[in-house]
Design a protein around this motif. Structure first.
Motif, short mmCIF file in Angstrom:
data_model
loop_
_atom_site.label_atom_id
_atom_site.label_comp_id
_atom_site.label_asym_id
_atom_site.label_seq_id
_atom_site.Cartn_x
_atom_site.Cartn_y
_atom_site.Cartn_z
N ALA A 1 28.37 36.69 38.08
CA ALA A 1 28.92 37.43 39.21
C ALA A 1 29.07 36.47 40.39
O ALA A 1 28.13 35.76 40.74
CB ALA A 1 28.01 38.58 39.58
N GLU A 2 30.26 36.43 40.96
CA GLU A 2 30.53 35.55 42.10
C GLU A 2 30.35 36.29 43.41
O GLU A 2 30.57 37.49 43.47
CB GLU A 2 32.00 35.11 42.09
CG GLU A 2 32.41 34.21 40.98
CD GLU A 2 33.83 33.69 41.23
OE1 GLU A 2 34.00 32.48 41.16
OE2 GLU A 2 34.75 34.49 41.48
N GLY A 3 30.00 35.58 44.44
CA GLY A 3 29.99 36.16 45.79
C GLY A 3 28.88 37.16 46.04
O GLY A 3 29.05 38.10 46.80
N ILE B 1 36.58 31.89 32.45
CA ILE B 1 37.69 32.46 33.22
C ILE B 1 37.15 32.83 34.59
O ILE B 1 36.23 33.63 34.73
CB ILE B 1 38.29 33.70 32.53
CG1 ILE B 1 38.73 33.33 31.13
CG2 ILE B 1 39.48 34.21 33.35
CD1 ILE B 1 39.46 34.43 30.41
N ASP B 2 37.76 32.21 35.59
CA ASP B 2 37.35 32.37 36.98
C ASP B 2 38.08 33.58 37.57
O ASP B 2 39.14 33.96 37.08
CB ASP B 2 37.76 31.10 37.74
CG ASP B 2 36.94 30.88 38.99
OD1 ASP B 2 36.19 31.78 39.40
OD2 ASP B 2 37.06 29.78 39.57
N ASP B 3 37.52 34.16 38.61
CA ASP B 3 38.16 35.27 39.34
C ASP B 3 38.57 36.37 38.38
O ASP B 3 39.65 36.98 38.55
CB ASP B 3 39.40 34.79 40.11
CG ASP B 3 39.07 33.64 41.05
OD1 ASP B 3 37.89 33.48 41.39
OD2 ASP B 3 40.00 32.92 41.44
N PHE B 4 37.77 36.63 37.37
CA PHE B 4 38.18 37.56 36.33
C PHE B 4 38.42 38.96 36.90
O PHE B 4 37.64 39.47 37.68
CB PHE B 4 37.14 37.64 35.20
CG PHE B 4 37.63 38.49 34.05
CD1 PHE B 4 38.57 38.00 33.17
CD2 PHE B 4 37.19 39.80 33.90
CE1 PHE B 4 39.06 38.77 32.13
CE2 PHE B 4 37.67 40.59 32.87
CZ PHE B 4 38.60 40.07 31.98
N ILE C 1 33.07 37.20 37.26
CA ILE C 1 33.60 38.39 37.93
C ILE C 1 34.02 38.03 39.35
O ILE C 1 33.22 37.46 40.10
CB ILE C 1 32.53 39.51 38.03
CG1 ILE C 1 31.93 39.82 36.66
CG2 ILE C 1 33.11 40.77 38.67
CD1 ILE C 1 30.81 40.85 36.73
N ASP C 2 35.23 38.35 39.70
CA ASP C 2 35.72 37.97 41.02
C ASP C 2 34.90 38.61 42.13
O ASP C 2 34.47 39.75 42.04
CB ASP C 2 37.19 38.34 41.17
CG ASP C 2 37.77 37.72 42.43
OD1 ASP C 2 37.83 36.48 42.49
OD2 ASP C 2 38.13 38.47 43.36
N ARG C 3 34.77 37.85 43.20
CA ARG C 3 34.03 38.26 44.38
C ARG C 3 34.51 39.59 44.95
O ARG C 3 33.74 40.36 45.51
CB ARG C 3 34.22 37.15 45.43
CG ARG C 3 33.35 37.21 46.59
CD ARG C 3 33.49 35.94 47.38
NE ARG C 3 34.70 35.93 48.17
CZ ARG C 3 35.43 34.85 48.42
NH1 ARG C 3 35.08 33.71 47.89
NH2 ARG C 3 36.49 34.91 49.16
#
Ligand code: C2E
Ligand code: MG
Ligand code: MG
Ligand code: MG
Length: 292
Positions: free
Chosen positions: A236-238, A179-182, A202-204
């Motif tokens: 973790a994104e971003g 799941i993206d941008d969670f 995890i969303d940025r």
């Protein structure tokens, strides 16, 4: 006076709407031609596991190399491609190109990586998605286990039963699902248990202001804790700074993606980066004397 103003306002809106509608129509046509003219291209961003200190995955990110406008980012065209249905052939191109690229890297001696590909709701609603994925995996020789489809929460909330069936089919093939941008969608924690999901990203927006922002710090650490309790891995994104990295690590999140490690880059540059090692992962040289 008021009437006149009202009419002017109306005319203004009408003119603006027509202009926007015309622009959309032009963009739609341009997108269609772009697919035929092969103006799309992919960039690749490494995903790092700090436990082993190495790159374990890569996300494919779409770009449009427009002859006049230059490099166009997905925010400018993906939603129109979704509305017009063009995302279906375009998404298939993305999958095939990214899988073929991974195989090419492997043939050149790079370690096998997990490949993340973004899938839009429109693609997921197609009953033939699993067949398309299976065909591309076979064509390219990509092992199903190494492909990860990145889905959004919004996608999951649409026609839940059909979505579950599609996810189960893909999962049974061995394809991974994340799941993206969670945290940005309508999160129902219940579906995390019901669905065959392997990973949360995890969303940025929650990573951006940690560790300074106490709300974001609380949200990020809560997502990590929930994911681990449910036996899911977290990415973790971003991640852009050492302070963000340290916070995430101390809360048990070891897998990260972000400019701190690398921006999305071209295939040749990616191969070079992996061969030489990411600067952010290089051990710091031991210092002889005390720090000045
Ligand atoms: P996403 O899947 O959440 O991808 C992550 C986005 O964050 C990428 O933006 C990436 O370049 C950016 N990013 C990564 N690390 C950092 C960082 O440290 N700082 C900042 N500020 N940004 C970072 P990009 O490439 O512009 O893509 C935006 C979105 O467009 C993607 O978000 C995804 O939702 C969509 N997208 C991209 N490629 C595709 C595709 O092939 N198909 C579909 N359906 N959607 C796509
Ligand atoms: Mg993604
Ligand atoms: Mg994302
Ligand atoms: Mg995003």
């Amino acid at each position: 006076r008021a009437k006149e103003l009202g009419r002017n306002t109306y005319q203004f809106y009408a003119a603006e709407m027509t202009a926007r509608a015309r622009e959309r129509l032009a963009l739609e046509g341009a997108l269609r031609r772009a697919l035929e003219r092969e103006e799309f291209t992919l960039r690749y961003q490494p995903i790092v596991d700090l436990r082993g200190g190495r790159v374990v995955g890569v996300e494919a990110l779409l770009r449009w190399r427009h002859p006049e406008r230059g490099m166009v980012m997905p925010e400018q065209f993906v939603s129109i491609a979704e509305e017009t249905g063009l995302i279906v052939p375009l998404g298939e191109w993305v999958l095939r190109t990214a899988c073929a690229q991974c195989r090419e890297w492997e043939a050149a001696g790079l370690p096998p990586l997990r490949l993340g590909v973004n899938i839009s709701a429109r693609q997921f609603q197609r009953p033939d998605l699993a067949d398309t994925v299976a065909r591309i995996l076979e064509e390219t020789g990509m092992p199903p286990k190494r492909l990860e489809l990145e889905l959004t929460e919004t996608l999951l909330m649409q026609s839940l039963e059909a979505t579950i069936a599609a996810m189960q089919r893909l999962s049974a093939m061995g394809v991974q699902l994340s799941i993206d941008d969670f945290g940005t969608g309508y999160s129902s924690l219940a579906y995390l248990k019901r669905l065959p999901i392997d990973r949360l990203k995890i969303d940025r927006s929650f990573v951006q202001d940690i560790p300074g922002d106490p709300d974001d710090a609380a949200i990020a650490s809560a997502i990590i804790a929930i994911a681990h309790k449910l036996d899911l891995t977290v990415v973790a994104e971003g991640v852009e700074s050492g302070a963000q990295l340290a916070f995430l690590r101390s809360h048990g999140c070891d897998v990260m993606q972000g400019y701190y490690f690398s921006e999305p880059i071209e295939p040749a540059e990616f191969a070079h980066l992996l061969a030489t090692g990411l600067p952010a992962l290089r051990p710091r040289p031991a210092r002889a004397g005390p720090r000045k």
